[in-house]
Design a protein around this motif. Sequence first.
Motif, short mmCIF file in Angstrom:
data_model
loop_
_atom_site.label_atom_id
_atom_site.label_comp_id
_atom_site.label_asym_id
_atom_site.label_seq_id
_atom_site.Cartn_x
_atom_site.Cartn_y
_atom_site.Cartn_z
N THR A 24 -4.44 13.93 7.32
CA THR A 24 -5.42 13.20 6.60
C THR A 24 -6.27 13.75 5.66
O THR A 24 -6.66 15.20 5.73
CB THR A 24 -6.35 12.69 7.67
OG1 THR A 24 -5.83 11.84 8.86
CG2 THR A 24 -7.69 11.74 7.26
N LEU A 25 -6.60 13.22 4.59
CA LEU A 25 -7.56 13.82 3.52
C LEU A 25 -8.56 12.72 3.20
O LEU A 25 -8.27 11.58 3.45
CB LEU A 25 -6.59 13.94 2.25
CG LEU A 25 -5.58 14.99 2.28
CD1 LEU A 25 -4.92 15.07 1.00
CD2 LEU A 25 -6.08 16.36 2.50
N THR A 26 -9.93 13.10 2.78
CA THR A 26 -10.77 12.14 2.57
C THR A 26 -11.42 12.74 1.20
O THR A 26 -11.43 13.97 0.64
CB THR A 26 -12.19 12.36 3.58
OG1 THR A 26 -12.54 13.75 3.67
CG2 THR A 26 -11.33 11.92 4.99
N ILE A 84 -7.46 8.79 3.59
CA ILE A 84 -6.21 8.40 3.46
C ILE A 84 -5.43 9.39 4.65
O ILE A 84 -5.78 10.38 5.00
CB ILE A 84 -5.40 8.62 2.24
CG1 ILE A 84 -5.38 10.20 1.70
CG2 ILE A 84 -5.97 7.90 1.10
CD1 ILE A 84 -4.56 10.44 0.65
N THR A 85 -4.41 8.72 5.36
CA THR A 85 -3.54 9.45 6.26
C THR A 85 -2.24 9.43 5.67
O THR A 85 -1.39 8.06 5.45
CB THR A 85 -3.97 8.89 7.60
OG1 THR A 85 -5.23 8.92 8.07
CG2 THR A 85 -2.79 9.63 8.66
N PHE A 86 -1.42 10.32 5.59
CA PHE A 86 -0.14 10.28 5.31
C PHE A 86 0.66 10.30 6.66
O PHE A 86 0.54 11.18 7.88
CB PHE A 86 0.48 11.57 4.54
CG PHE A 86 -0.22 11.63 3.47
CD1 PHE A 86 0.22 10.93 2.33
CD2 PHE A 86 -0.99 12.76 3.12
CE1 PHE A 86 -0.20 11.12 1.03
CE2 PHE A 86 -1.49 12.83 1.95
CZ PHE A 86 -1.40 12.05 0.74
N MET A 137 -6.08 -1.14 4.21
CA MET A 137 -7.02 -1.73 5.20
C MET A 137 -7.95 -2.61 4.20
O MET A 137 -8.79 -2.14 3.62
CB MET A 137 -7.83 -0.99 6.00
CG MET A 137 -8.54 -1.76 7.00
SD MET A 137 -7.80 -2.56 8.07
CE MET A 137 -7.06 -1.19 9.17
N ALA A 138 -7.73 -3.98 4.53
CA ALA A 138 -8.55 -4.93 3.86
C ALA A 138 -9.87 -5.36 4.46
O ALA A 138 -10.18 -4.60 5.61
CB ALA A 138 -7.70 -6.46 3.79
N ALA A 139 -10.84 -5.86 3.68
CA ALA A 139 -12.26 -5.98 4.19
C ALA A 139 -12.19 -6.82 5.67
O ALA A 139 -13.06 -6.62 6.10
CB ALA A 139 -12.95 -6.74 3.20
N ASP A 140 -11.16 -7.71 5.69
CA ASP A 140 -11.18 -8.46 6.79
C ASP A 140 -10.61 -7.73 7.94
O ASP A 140 -10.32 -8.25 9.27
CB ASP A 140 -10.45 -9.81 6.50
CG ASP A 140 -8.99 -9.77 6.31
OD1 ASP A 140 -8.66 -8.80 5.97
OD2 ASP A 140 -8.76 -10.88 5.94
N ILE A 154 1.29 5.59 3.86
CA ILE A 154 0.09 6.31 3.30
C ILE A 154 -0.84 5.28 3.55
O ILE A 154 -1.00 4.11 3.25
CB ILE A 154 0.19 6.32 1.78
CG1 ILE A 154 1.19 7.25 1.29
CG2 ILE A 154 -1.17 6.91 1.36
CD1 ILE A 154 1.30 7.54 -0.36
N GLU A 155 -1.80 5.37 4.69
CA GLU A 155 -2.58 4.71 5.23
C GLU A 155 -3.93 4.76 4.50
O GLU A 155 -4.43 5.98 4.46
CB GLU A 155 -2.91 4.67 6.66
CG GLU A 155 -1.66 4.27 7.61
CD GLU A 155 -1.79 4.72 8.96
OE1 GLU A 155 -2.74 5.32 9.38
OE2 GLU A 155 -1.06 4.42 9.92
N VAL A 156 -4.74 3.76 3.87
CA VAL A 156 -5.73 4.16 3.03
C VAL A 156 -6.86 3.06 3.44
O VAL A 156 -6.61 1.93 3.48
CB VAL A 156 -5.33 4.18 1.48
CG1 VAL A 156 -4.75 2.70 0.95
CG2 VAL A 156 -6.76 4.29 0.68
N ASP A 157 -8.09 3.46 3.53
CA ASP A 157 -9.13 2.47 3.97
C ASP A 157 -9.92 1.92 3.08
O ASP A 157 -11.11 1.53 3.05
CB ASP A 157 -10.01 3.05 5.22
CG ASP A 157 -10.69 4.53 4.64
OD1 ASP A 157 -10.57 4.76 3.45
OD2 ASP A 157 -11.48 4.98 5.39
#
Length: 317
Positions: free
Chosen positions: A17-19, A31-33, A47-50, A100-103
Amino acid sequence: MAIGLLGFQTTIAAPVTLTGIGVHSGTSVSITFQPAEAGTGIVFNRMAADGSMIELKAVSSQVGNTDLCTVLGFSPAHSVATIEHVMAAIYAYGVDNLVIEVDGAEMPIMDGSSEAFMDAFEQTGVVNLGVKRRYIRVVKPVRVESGGSWSEFRPYDGTRFEVEIDFDCPLIGRQSWKGDLTPVSFRKELSRARTFGFMRDVERLWAAGFALGSSLENSVVISDDNTVINMEGLRYHDEFVRHKTLDAVGDLALAGAQFIGCYRSYRGGHKMNANALKALLSDPTAYEVVETRSRGQQVRAREFVPVSVADFAPWTA
């Protein structure tokens, strides 16, 4: 000329994970690889607002805006921006499959280069998945032009970039970088080259809602009297063209597979890179999809054999 160390698909060995902040949005992002199975490719999960998850495959057909950065997706609510630096690191390091998970709506700019992403992959290492990697081999020249700018793919026994820039600025002027791309050459010669901009453009960009996260910590800034404002100065004497080459590596990573050939450009950018890649992939006579016949750890272009394009066309996803 060696193509790479492995003729097989890879992923990372463990999550990392990186920020940071988005260079245009100015907002914090994490983000998390995540490791992924063979055949997954590179996938962004935003990740969407909802609270829902938006999946975007990192392929040419999903490229939206390319004005100031490369964006996956076609609307602000369903896109991820500024992906070129991380995609360059993924491509150069030889990672084929990754989630790649991104918020947020934009990748973190980190220090304006690909170094932090390369560090992350080196920290976790890669895993050989035992499934043959497929490559796009250029078999005839493909060229696009726009005004005084042009980009082209040419056949070549390796993976090579030849990038030239020409700015009406005494500090930059005409610079070129030419070289074969390997994890070692990218790490040493390109990965630390930072994005750059001109002080005279700052207020205009801010008024348009861009560059809100830009600072001397993540950008090389050129003053009105054509000097570098950053205290540390330049990391390379020709850092500007090296960063443009880094961008090109990241933009061409959206082919959905590594390519065998030479990419050349003059006064190019994200839009030109994207258009050249689309021109190549839209002409079935200009390329072939190949895989290695060798079981060895190092493979060469002449050791590849064609496979059916119909069975492998991730750029259409």
